[in-house]
Structure formats: structure tokens, C-alpha cells
Scaffold this motif. Structure first.
Motif, PDB file in Angstrom:
ATOM      1  N   VAL A 125      -6.295   4.726   9.221  1.00  0.00           N
ATOM      2  CA  VAL A 125      -5.362   5.352   8.284  1.00  0.00           C
ATOM      3  C   VAL A 125      -4.976   6.769   8.704  1.00  0.00           C
ATOM      4  CG1 VAL A 125      -5.033   6.052   5.886  1.00  0.00           C
ATOM      5  CG2 VAL A 125      -6.170   3.886   6.394  1.00  0.00           C
ATOM      6  N   GLU A 126      -5.941   7.523   9.201  1.00  0.00           N
ATOM      7  CA  GLU A 126      -5.640   8.891   9.622  1.00  0.00           C
ATOM      8  C   GLU A 126      -5.515   9.009  11.139  1.00  0.00           C
ATOM      9  OE1 GLU A 126      -8.486  11.482   7.789  1.00  0.00           O
ATOM     10  OE2 GLU A 126      -7.884  10.884   5.774  1.00  0.00           O
ATOM     11  N   ALA A 127      -5.512   7.876  11.814  1.00  0.00           N
ATOM     12  CA  ALA A 127      -5.344   7.805  13.271  1.00  0.00           C
ATOM     13  C   ALA A 127      -6.375   8.646  14.022  1.00  0.00           C
ATOM     14  CB  ALA A 127      -3.927   8.208  13.667  1.00  0.00           C
ATOM     15  N   ARG A 128      -7.596   8.679  13.516  1.00  0.00           N
ATOM     16  CA  ARG A 128      -8.657   9.445  14.173  1.00  0.00           C
ATOM     17  C   ARG A 128      -9.286   8.678  15.328  1.00  0.00           C
ATOM     18  NH1 ARG A 128     -12.070  12.327   9.317  1.00  0.00           N
ATOM     19  NH2 ARG A 128     -10.326  13.487   8.446  1.00  0.00           N
ATOM     20  N   GLY A 129      -9.220   7.357  15.273  1.00  0.00           N
ATOM     21  CA  GLY A 129      -9.862   6.541  16.302  1.00  0.00           C
ATOM     22  C   GLY A 129      -9.072   5.280  16.590  1.00  0.00           C
ATOM     23  N   ILE A 130      -7.817   5.433  16.968  1.00  0.00           N
ATOM     24  CA  ILE A 130      -6.962   4.274  17.229  1.00  0.00           C
ATOM     25  C   ILE A 130      -7.542   3.391  18.331  1.00  0.00           C
ATOM     26  CG2 ILE A 130      -4.675   3.561  18.076  1.00  0.00           C
ATOM     27  CD1 ILE A 130      -4.703   4.440  15.147  1.00  0.00           C
ATOM     28  N   ALA A 166       0.845  -1.191   0.000  1.00  0.00           N
ATOM     29  CA  ALA A 166       0.000   0.000   0.000  1.00  0.00           C
ATOM     30  C   ALA A 166       0.884   1.246   0.000  1.00  0.00           C
ATOM     31  CB  ALA A 166      -0.918  -0.012   1.208  1.00  0.00           C
ATOM     32  N   ALA A 167       0.994   1.884  -1.158  1.00  0.00           N
ATOM     33  CA  ALA A 167       1.889   3.030  -1.304  1.00  0.00           C
ATOM     34  C   ALA A 167       1.240   4.343  -0.873  1.00  0.00           C
ATOM     35  CB  ALA A 167       2.356   3.132  -2.747  1.00  0.00           C
ATOM     36  N   GLY A 168      -0.046   4.478  -1.097  1.00  0.00           N
ATOM     37  CA  GLY A 168      -0.700   5.743  -0.771  1.00  0.00           C
ATOM     38  C   GLY A 168      -1.895   5.550   0.141  1.00  0.00           C
ATOM     39  N   MET A 194      -6.630   2.831   2.677  1.00  0.00           N
ATOM     40  CA  MET A 194      -8.067   2.837   2.980  1.00  0.00           C
ATOM     41  C   MET A 194      -8.728   1.573   2.429  1.00  0.00           C
ATOM     42  SD  MET A 194      -8.931   5.670   4.617  1.00  0.00           S
ATOM     43  CE  MET A 194     -10.306   6.686   4.235  1.00  0.00           C
ATOM     44  N   GLU A 195      -8.337   1.161   1.232  1.00  0.00           N
ATOM     45  CA  GLU A 195      -8.885  -0.065   0.649  1.00  0.00           C
ATOM     46  C   GLU A 195      -8.545  -1.272   1.527  1.00  0.00           C
ATOM     47  OE1 GLU A 195      -7.233  -0.096  -3.319  1.00  0.00           O
ATOM     48  OE2 GLU A 195      -9.139   0.611  -4.165  1.00  0.00           O
ATOM     49  N   ASN A 196      -7.317  -1.322   2.021  1.00  0.00           N
ATOM     50  CA  ASN A 196      -6.908  -2.425   2.894  1.00  0.00           C
ATOM     51  C   ASN A 196      -7.698  -2.420   4.196  1.00  0.00           C
ATOM     52  OD1 ASN A 196      -5.076  -3.244   1.001  1.00  0.00           O
ATOM     53  ND2 ASN A 196      -3.267  -2.613   2.134  1.00  0.00           N
ATOM     54  N   ALA A 197      -7.865  -1.244   4.776  1.00  0.00           N
ATOM     55  CA  ALA A 197      -8.639  -1.137   6.013  1.00  0.00           C
ATOM     56  C   ALA A 197     -10.078  -1.584   5.774  1.00  0.00           C
ATOM     57  CB  ALA A 197      -8.587   0.287   6.550  1.00  0.00           C
TER      58      ALA A 197
END
Length: 134
Positions: free
Chosen positions: A77-82, A43-45, A50-53
Motif C-alpha cells: 500500500v505504501e510501496a515500501r517493499g514492492i 477500496a477508497a482509502g 490495507m484490509e485488502n492486502a
């Protein structure tokens, strides 16, 4: 397990280890009855992350994890809800522990299973004669 070596390679930063979703997809695929759809092995970008998540979340739901215990892709991905991601992993661990064929390590408590009891009529009548404390 091959996953353990990949996780050790990071500096114990939860976000860094799981952010791209690759290890999570490998994790669920390694569980008994665990199936994950197509995911990006490199996953480069952010879009691929997001697709993987999303693939992991769908696989978790198919495994039996409830929507309440799941998370949104941006949480990871954006660490909003770890913390929600951690809750999801604990829920997945509970589900895995009760699957037939699982003999790996345990994480958290084991999910409760039904403990149905059958009493005879005599036992039920006997229980009526027990003095109550209230």
C-alpha cells in the motif's frame, strides 16, 4: 481470464495496478483451491487497501506460501517493499502450478516435488564398486 483486462487498463505501473489489493484478491480467488476472505471491492482509502492486502496475505498463507516469501501490507500500500510483493507473487505462482486443476499460464519456475527412488540391495552393492574420482 477476466483479470487480464483490468491489468491492461493501467499503464504497466506495478504499484498502481496492485496497490488497492482488489486484483490480488480476485487473483487468488480464481486459482484452484484459492479462497480469500471478505475484502473491499472498492477500496477508497488506505485503511481499506490495507484490509485488502491483509486478506490477500492470509489467503496466500492458507494456499501454502511461506512467511518468508510473504509481505506486510505496508510493503504494497505504501510501496515500501514492492520487491517483496513480487517475490510473494512468484511464490504463489509456484504453488499454483502444482495444484491439481491448474491449467493457466506459468510464471517463474515450477516448485520441486519429491522424486523418491528405491534401490535393490544388488544395486546398492554394485554402486560400492564404482571407482571414485577423488
Amino acid at each position: 481470464m477476466e483479470l487480464s483486462m483490468e491489468v491492461v487498463a493501467y499503464e504497466r505501473d506495478f504499484k498502481t495496478v496492485f496497490m488497492d489489493g482488489i486484483i490480488l484478491c480476485k487473483l487468488i480467488a480464481a486459482l484452484p483451491d484459492g479462497k480469500v476472505g471478505k475484502y473491499n471491492k472498492k477500496a477508497a482509502g488506505k485503511f481499506q487497501m490495507m484490509e485488502n492486502a491483509d486478506a490477500f496475505v492470509k489467503a496466500m498463507k492458507a494456499y501454502g506460501v511461506s512467511d518468508d516469501d510473504s509481505f506486510a501490507s505496508v510493503d504494497l500500500v505504501e510501496a515500501r517493499g514492492i520487491n517483496q510483493v513480487k517475490i510473494a507473487l512468484l511464490s504463489l505462482a509456484r504453488k499454483a502450478q502444482v495444484k491439481e486443476g491448474y491449467n493457466g499460464p506459468t510464471l517463474g519456475v515450477k516448485e520441486a516435488t519429491e522424486n523418491k527412488r528405491e534401490f535393490t540391495e544388488e544395486q546398492l552393492n554394485e554402486a560400492k564398486n564404482i571407482p571414485r574420482a577423488w
